[in-house]
Design an enzyme around this catalytic site. Structure first.
Site, short mmCIF file in Angstrom:
data_model
loop_
_atom_site.label_atom_id
_atom_site.label_comp_id
_atom_site.label_asym_id
_atom_site.label_seq_id
_atom_site.Cartn_x
_atom_site.Cartn_y
_atom_site.Cartn_z
N ASP A 30 26.32 -42.81 -16.61
CA ASP A 30 25.92 -41.51 -16.07
C ASP A 30 26.26 -40.44 -17.10
O ASP A 30 27.34 -40.43 -17.68
CB ASP A 30 26.65 -41.24 -14.75
CG ASP A 30 26.02 -40.09 -13.98
OD1 ASP A 30 25.47 -40.32 -12.89
OD2 ASP A 30 26.07 -38.94 -14.49
N ASN A 87 22.93 -42.64 -2.84
CA ASN A 87 22.58 -41.45 -2.07
C ASN A 87 21.11 -41.52 -1.71
O ASN A 87 20.27 -41.77 -2.57
CB ASN A 87 22.86 -40.19 -2.89
CG ASN A 87 24.33 -40.05 -3.25
OD1 ASN A 87 25.20 -40.37 -2.45
ND2 ASN A 87 24.60 -39.59 -4.46
N GLN A 94 20.98 -36.91 -3.05
CA GLN A 94 20.08 -37.55 -4.03
C GLN A 94 19.29 -36.48 -4.78
O GLN A 94 18.59 -35.68 -4.17
CB GLN A 94 19.11 -38.53 -3.34
CG GLN A 94 18.24 -39.27 -4.35
CD GLN A 94 17.32 -40.32 -3.73
OE1 GLN A 94 17.24 -40.43 -2.50
NE2 GLN A 94 16.64 -41.07 -4.57
N HIS A 100 18.94 -45.41 -7.20
CA HIS A 100 20.01 -45.74 -8.14
C HIS A 100 21.31 -45.86 -7.37
O HIS A 100 21.56 -45.13 -6.41
CB HIS A 100 20.14 -44.68 -9.23
CG HIS A 100 20.28 -43.28 -8.71
ND1 HIS A 100 19.18 -42.55 -8.30
CD2 HIS A 100 21.37 -42.50 -8.51
CE1 HIS A 100 19.60 -41.37 -7.88
NE2 HIS A 100 20.91 -41.31 -7.99
P1 AMP Z 1 22.05 -38.49 -7.46
O1 AMP Z 1 22.69 -37.16 -7.19
O2 AMP Z 1 22.58 -39.59 -6.57
O3 AMP Z 1 20.54 -38.43 -7.47
O4 AMP Z 1 22.53 -38.91 -8.90
C1 AMP Z 1 21.80 -38.66 -10.07
C2 AMP Z 1 22.73 -38.95 -11.22
O5 AMP Z 1 21.95 -39.11 -12.37
C3 AMP Z 1 23.75 -37.85 -11.51
O6 AMP Z 1 25.06 -38.38 -11.41
C4 AMP Z 1 23.40 -37.41 -12.93
O7 AMP Z 1 24.54 -37.08 -13.69
C5 AMP Z 1 22.68 -38.62 -13.47
N1 AMP Z 1 21.70 -38.38 -14.53
C6 AMP Z 1 20.69 -37.49 -14.52
N2 AMP Z 1 19.98 -37.58 -15.66
C7 AMP Z 1 20.56 -38.56 -16.40
C8 AMP Z 1 20.30 -39.13 -17.68
N3 AMP Z 1 19.27 -38.71 -18.44
N4 AMP Z 1 21.11 -40.11 -18.13
C9 AMP Z 1 22.13 -40.55 -17.38
N5 AMP Z 1 22.43 -40.05 -16.16
C10 AMP Z 1 21.66 -39.07 -15.67
#
Ligand code: AMP
Length: 114
Positions: A30, A87, A94, A100
């Protein structure tokens, strides 16, 4: 899927720190870690949310969880454990609309979550 950031990572169109990959699953770090270990475990197939799963996707979800456990073992998390969180939808937090699972470890976690 076009315009999906996690599909772009899976297709190597944008970079990510990938720690494990197989035919159906990708695991990467992440970009904004919430714990010492914070990985994202995704199916390569684009599925927006858990609500969008169909019966035929049950195998993919199994692969996702098996990949998470495999990586957790590789990181020697067997003793301390880890949290695996998905989430689903806006109020659950989310943000990225590609299923994910957050694999979190390396510090104690509270329950219930905030
Ligand atoms: P969610 O809030 O469950 O949708 O989580 C999305 C997650 O994706 C967050 O923890 C972000 O930090 C992570 N994220 C978003 N863009 C990237 C990226 N390009 N590479 C790695 N993690 C990412």
């Amino acid at each position: 899927m076009q315009d999906c950031i996690f599909c772009k990572i899976a297709n190597r169109e944008i970079p990510a720190d990938i720690v494990y990959e197989n035919e159906q699953v990708l695991v990467f770090k992440d970009v904004n870690p919430a714990a010492p270990v914070h990985l994202l475990v995704i199916p390569k197939k684009h599925i927006s949310t858990l609500f969008d799963l169909s019966e035929g996707d049950s195998g993919i979800l199994g692969q996702v969880q098996l990949a998470a456990v495999r990586v957790a073992r590789e990181l020697n998390l067997g003793e301390q454990g880890f949290r695996l969180v998905c989430n689903c939808g806006r109020e659950a937090g989310q943000v990225v609309m590609h299923i994910h699972y957050h694999l979190l470890a390396g510090r104690p976690f509270q329950w219930p979550p905030g």
